[in-house]
Design an enzyme around this catalytic site. Sequence first.
Site, PDB file in Angstrom:
ATOM      1  N   HIS A 116      24.784 -34.497 -14.974  1.00  8.69           N
ATOM      2  CA  HIS A 116      24.283 -34.913 -16.286  1.00  8.69           C
ATOM      3  C   HIS A 116      24.690 -36.333 -16.679  1.00  8.69           C
ATOM      4  O   HIS A 116      25.030 -36.606 -17.831  1.00  8.69           O
ATOM      5  CB  HIS A 116      24.741 -33.927 -17.358  1.00  8.69           C
ATOM      6  CG  HIS A 116      24.107 -32.580 -17.265  1.00  8.69           C
ATOM      7  ND1 HIS A 116      22.871 -32.367 -16.717  1.00  8.69           N
ATOM      8  CD2 HIS A 116      24.565 -31.344 -17.653  1.00  8.69           C
ATOM      9  CE1 HIS A 116      22.565 -31.077 -16.772  1.00  8.69           C
ATOM     10  NE2 HIS A 116      23.578 -30.440 -17.313  1.00  8.69           N
ATOM     11  N   HIS A 186      19.240 -30.243 -23.531  1.00  7.97           N
ATOM     12  CA  HIS A 186      20.097 -29.136 -23.101  1.00  7.97           C
ATOM     13  C   HIS A 186      20.361 -28.150 -24.249  1.00  7.97           C
ATOM     14  O   HIS A 186      21.477 -27.644 -24.401  1.00  7.97           O
ATOM     15  CB  HIS A 186      21.414 -29.686 -22.562  1.00  7.97           C
ATOM     16  CG  HIS A 186      22.059 -28.819 -21.526  1.00  7.97           C
ATOM     17  ND1 HIS A 186      22.598 -27.582 -21.821  1.00  7.97           N
ATOM     18  CD2 HIS A 186      22.259 -28.995 -20.209  1.00  7.97           C
ATOM     19  CE1 HIS A 186      23.113 -27.057 -20.728  1.00  7.97           C
ATOM     20  NE2 HIS A 186      22.915 -27.895 -19.721  1.00  7.97           N
ATOM     21  N   GLU A 301      15.695 -26.145 -19.333  1.00  4.72           N
ATOM     22  CA  GLU A 301      15.738 -27.595 -19.228  1.00  4.72           C
ATOM     23  C   GLU A 301      14.584 -28.103 -18.362  1.00  4.72           C
ATOM     24  O   GLU A 301      14.601 -27.953 -17.144  1.00  4.72           O
ATOM     25  CB  GLU A 301      17.069 -28.033 -18.631  1.00  4.72           C
ATOM     26  CG  GLU A 301      18.282 -27.498 -19.368  1.00  4.72           C
ATOM     27  CD  GLU A 301      19.514 -27.484 -18.478  1.00  4.72           C
ATOM     28  OE1 GLU A 301      19.898 -28.560 -17.962  1.00  4.72           O
ATOM     29  OE2 GLU A 301      20.092 -26.397 -18.264  1.00  4.72           O
TER      30      GLU A 301
END
Length: 337
Positions: A116, A186, A301
């Site tokens: 991420h 997210h 996601e």
Amino acid sequence: MHSELFGTLSDGTPVHRWTLERSGVRVRVLTYGGIVQSVEVPDRGGSPRSSEVESGGRRPVDVVLGFPDLAGYLAHPEPYLGALVGRYANRIAGGRFPLDGQTCHLARNNGPNSLHGGELGFDKRVWDADPVEHGVRLTRVSPHGEEGFPGRLEVSATYSLDEDGALQIAYEAVTDAPTVVNLTNHTYWNLSGSGSASGHELHIAASRLTPVDADLIPTGELAPVEGTRFDFRQTRRVGAGYDHNFVLDKGVTAAAAEVAELHDPASGRVLTVATTEPGLQLYTADHLGDPFAAGDGIALEAQHFPDSPNRPEFPSTELRPGGVYRSQTRFGFGVRD
């Protein structure tokens, strides 16, 4: 639509909260991390569904996981609650990838891998904000070398509500040097508003997924879901034990196309997901901790595939000067009798 001061970082940087309202839906977005803090949706009658009656009226039920104050997000960064993640959503194996004959080295913040966007990804940055019609546009410049990623990247993420009250997130980015980009949101959904989300029912229009190794890195195979616990082509209960990328049958599309539906039988609430992206990561939050519990939310996601920079056979995540990265995802809300 309005904004208000939500808190201040230790260095004095202010964080603001924007409230969007349309067609009975209320969404709150933070300039810290582009976080979707709350989503309140209408009930069958068109007004916010209530879990209890308070003096002065009913309290709407929030269908996403979030913290009531900035301190909560700063103290618990790891779940990425509601956050805008990048430069690269999901994992890159070994924290490195090749690009134009060079090896780019990234922060390794997930065992041996980059996750991420690294230690200080987009989810931990304060974004500039400007109002747009029925929404807010967040912008920032990610400098060359931030978390190891090449190129100066100018990024925007526009959150808006359409005439049906659906939440639309549109991303754009340009670069001055070759780089990779993969952005997503997210948010953890709990359509009941509280308790476990493991009893929710899910449909995903995906005939294949990307199997992973022990470090949750794709093996490179595109495996059929038929006959496995990953087959959500027919709506069924989600349960637990998922942190996997599904290969959407539609592939990459210019316009957002519907790819998933989440349903809570207890309340009747329905969430639909439409996207331009080729993949959908299903994460059942099995590792959530205090103040939440495992399984309290479900993340859906929309993204390109994990580790794509190391997998030329996957849809490309490269962005080059003169090109524009564009991605759109739409979250629609309804109630089923």
